[in-house]
Structure formats: C-alpha cells, structure tokens
Write a protein that holds these residues in place. Structure first.
Motif, PDB file in Angstrom:
ATOM      1  N   THR A   1      -2.918   2.125  29.139  1.00  0.00           N
ATOM      2  CA  THR A   1      -1.863   1.816  28.509  1.00  0.00           C
ATOM      3  C   THR A   1      -0.607   2.203  29.057  1.00  0.00           C
ATOM      4  N   SER A   2      -0.817   3.212  30.212  1.00  0.00           N
ATOM      5  CA  SER A   2       0.575   3.567  31.136  1.00  0.00           C
ATOM      6  C   SER A   2       1.070   2.409  31.666  1.00  0.00           C
ATOM      7  N   ARG A   3       0.306   1.300  32.222  1.00  0.00           N
ATOM      8  CA  ARG A   3       0.834  -0.026  32.892  1.00  0.00           C
ATOM      9  C   ARG A   3       1.649  -0.924  31.819  1.00  0.00           C
ATOM     10  N   ILE A   4       1.606  -0.584  30.553  1.00  0.00           N
ATOM     11  CA  ILE A   4       2.193  -1.655  29.818  1.00  0.00           C
ATOM     12  C   ILE A   4       3.749  -1.570  29.759  1.00  0.00           C
ATOM     13  N   TYR A   5       4.323  -2.734  29.981  1.00  0.00           N
ATOM     14  CA  TYR A   5       5.886  -2.892  29.888  1.00  0.00           C
ATOM     15  C   TYR A   5       6.339  -2.967  28.585  1.00  0.00           C
ATOM     16  N   SER A   6       5.735  -3.965  27.982  1.00  0.00           N
ATOM     17  CA  SER A   6       6.143  -4.363  26.568  1.00  0.00           C
ATOM     18  C   SER A   6       4.892  -5.140  25.828  1.00  0.00           C
ATOM     19  N   MET A   7       5.108  -5.100  24.609  1.00  0.00           N
ATOM     20  CA  MET A   7       3.920  -5.857  23.706  1.00  0.00           C
ATOM     21  C   MET A   7       4.657  -6.763  22.692  1.00  0.00           C
ATOM     22  N   GLY A   8       3.856  -7.600  22.073  1.00  0.00           N
ATOM     23  CA  GLY A   8       4.423  -8.622  21.269  1.00  0.00           C
ATOM     24  C   GLY A   8       3.401  -9.049  20.340  1.00  0.00           C
ATOM     25  N   TRP A   9       3.759  -9.546  19.088  1.00  0.00           N
ATOM     26  CA  TRP A   9       2.997 -10.360  18.209  1.00  0.00           C
ATOM     27  C   TRP A   9       3.522 -11.601  18.297  1.00  0.00           C
ATOM     28  N   PHE A  10       2.300 -12.553  18.330  1.00  0.00           N
ATOM     29  CA  PHE A  10       2.245 -13.942  18.356  1.00  0.00           C
ATOM     30  C   PHE A  10       1.577 -14.490  17.046  1.00  0.00           C
ATOM     31  N   ARG A  11       1.810 -15.678  16.782  1.00  0.00           N
ATOM     32  CA  ARG A  11       1.217 -16.263  15.539  1.00  0.00           C
ATOM     33  C   ARG A  11       0.873 -17.746  15.891  1.00  0.00           C
ATOM     34  N   GLN A  12      -0.275 -18.221  15.362  1.00  0.00           N
ATOM     35  CA  GLN A  12      -0.616 -19.594  15.595  1.00  0.00           C
ATOM     36  C   GLN A  12      -1.195 -20.078  14.273  1.00  0.00           C
ATOM     37  N   ALA A  13      -0.547 -21.016  13.743  1.00  0.00           N
ATOM     38  CA  ALA A  13      -0.800 -21.714  12.361  1.00  0.00           C
ATOM     39  C   ALA A  13      -1.579 -23.163  12.727  1.00  0.00           C
ATOM     40  N   PRO A  14      -2.551 -23.470  11.910  1.00  0.00           N
ATOM     41  CA  PRO A  14      -3.323 -24.718  12.471  1.00  0.00           C
ATOM     42  C   PRO A  14      -2.551 -25.732  12.547  1.00  0.00           C
TER      43      PRO A  14
ATOM     44  N   LYS B   1      -0.256 -25.999  14.931  1.00  0.00           N
ATOM     45  CA  LYS B   1       0.868 -25.624  15.723  1.00  0.00           C
ATOM     46  C   LYS B   1       0.875 -24.902  16.808  1.00  0.00           C
ATOM     47  N   GLU B   2       1.825 -24.952  17.697  1.00  0.00           N
ATOM     48  CA  GLU B   2       1.597 -24.019  19.012  1.00  0.00           C
ATOM     49  C   GLU B   2       1.841 -22.589  18.611  1.00  0.00           C
ATOM     50  N   ARG B   3       1.234 -21.662  19.658  1.00  0.00           N
ATOM     51  CA  ARG B   3       1.298 -20.471  19.411  1.00  0.00           C
ATOM     52  C   ARG B   3       3.018 -19.987  19.507  1.00  0.00           C
ATOM     53  N   GLU B   4       3.325 -19.077  18.711  1.00  0.00           N
ATOM     54  CA  GLU B   4       4.866 -18.518  19.012  1.00  0.00           C
ATOM     55  C   GLU B   4       4.971 -17.111  18.692  1.00  0.00           C
ATOM     56  N   LEU B   5       5.949 -16.604  19.929  1.00  0.00           N
ATOM     57  CA  LEU B   5       6.109 -15.213  19.904  1.00  0.00           C
ATOM     58  C   LEU B   5       6.935 -14.969  18.511  1.00  0.00           C
ATOM     59  N   VAL B   6       6.477 -13.908  17.876  1.00  0.00           N
ATOM     60  CA  VAL B   6       7.251 -13.647  16.481  1.00  0.00           C
ATOM     61  C   VAL B   6       8.298 -12.384  16.646  1.00  0.00           C
TER      62      VAL B   6
END
Length: 124
Positions: free
Chosen positions: A28-41, A43-48
């Motif tokens: 985990t020390s190598r992580i720069y950033s994290m995100g939550w994505f979502r994908q609805a049926p 639809k394309e996946r999007e960064l939330v």
C-alpha cells in the motif's frame, strides 16, 4: 501488488444513505491515489470520486457533488465513500481502484489495481 476488497453495498430507497468501504492490503505504500468507479447496465464505467493517498486532495464527478464524500484512513489502509441523498440513477456496481502513477485525480485511466465490485441499488 495491492489487493482491494469492497464492502457496504446493498439496496436502499431513494433519499437514503450507504457507506462503501475499500480495504487495501499488500504494498500500500506504493499507492498514489485511489478512486471509486461505477458501472450501470449498458453504460460505460465512470469515475465517481478520487482521493490522494497522502495529501488528501479529492475529486468528485458533478453528478455526486454535495451528496457523496470520499475519505481515507491511512493507518487502516481503508478508503470510504459516504453516499447520501441516493437517487435511482446511482444504481450501479461500484468498484474501488488504486494507482501507483502520479497524475490528475480526475483521470479515468491508469489505475493498476481493482476490487471485485459491490452492487448498489436505489429504489424509487
């Protein structure tokens, strides 16, 4: 390698709240950033939302601003997404993701590690 596990999804009525968690393990020390994505049926996946792992800067897509809050607990290696005022259009599979690469928080690509996803369903 970084391993991500989401939890906290479920079924909620419109206007309700849910909190998603993403537990990270491994390097985990190598992580720069994290995100939550979502994908609805259908639809394309999007960064939330996204958050810097050390500095705490955040990004939100316009559709969730004022309703969702992203946060992290570094000692616990856990990221959260507090979702308030949920709407039926928030229904999707939500994924957490992490990247080692330095870059803009609003980027849609470049994430190295992904969780398995958790279903969020908002009924009207």
């Amino acid at each position: 390698q970084v391993h991500l596990v989401e939890s906290g999804g479920g079924l909620v009525q419109a206007g309700g709240s849910l909190r998603l968690s993403c537990a990270a393990s491994g390097r985990t020390s190598r992580i720069y950033s994290m995100g939550w994505f979502r994908q609805a049926p259908g639809k394309e996946r999007e960064l939330v939302a996204a958050i810097g792992w050390s500095g705490g800067s955040t990004f939100y897509v316009d559709s969730v601003k004022g309703r969702f809050i992203i946060s992290r607990d570094n000692p616990k290696n856990t990221m959260y997404l507090q979702m308030n005022g949920l709407k039926p259009e928030d229904t999707a599979v939500y994924y957490c993701a992490a990247t080692r690469v330095v870059g803009a928080l609003d980027r849609q690509y470049g994430y190295d590690y992904w969780g398995q996803g958790t279903q969020v369903t908002v009924s009207s």
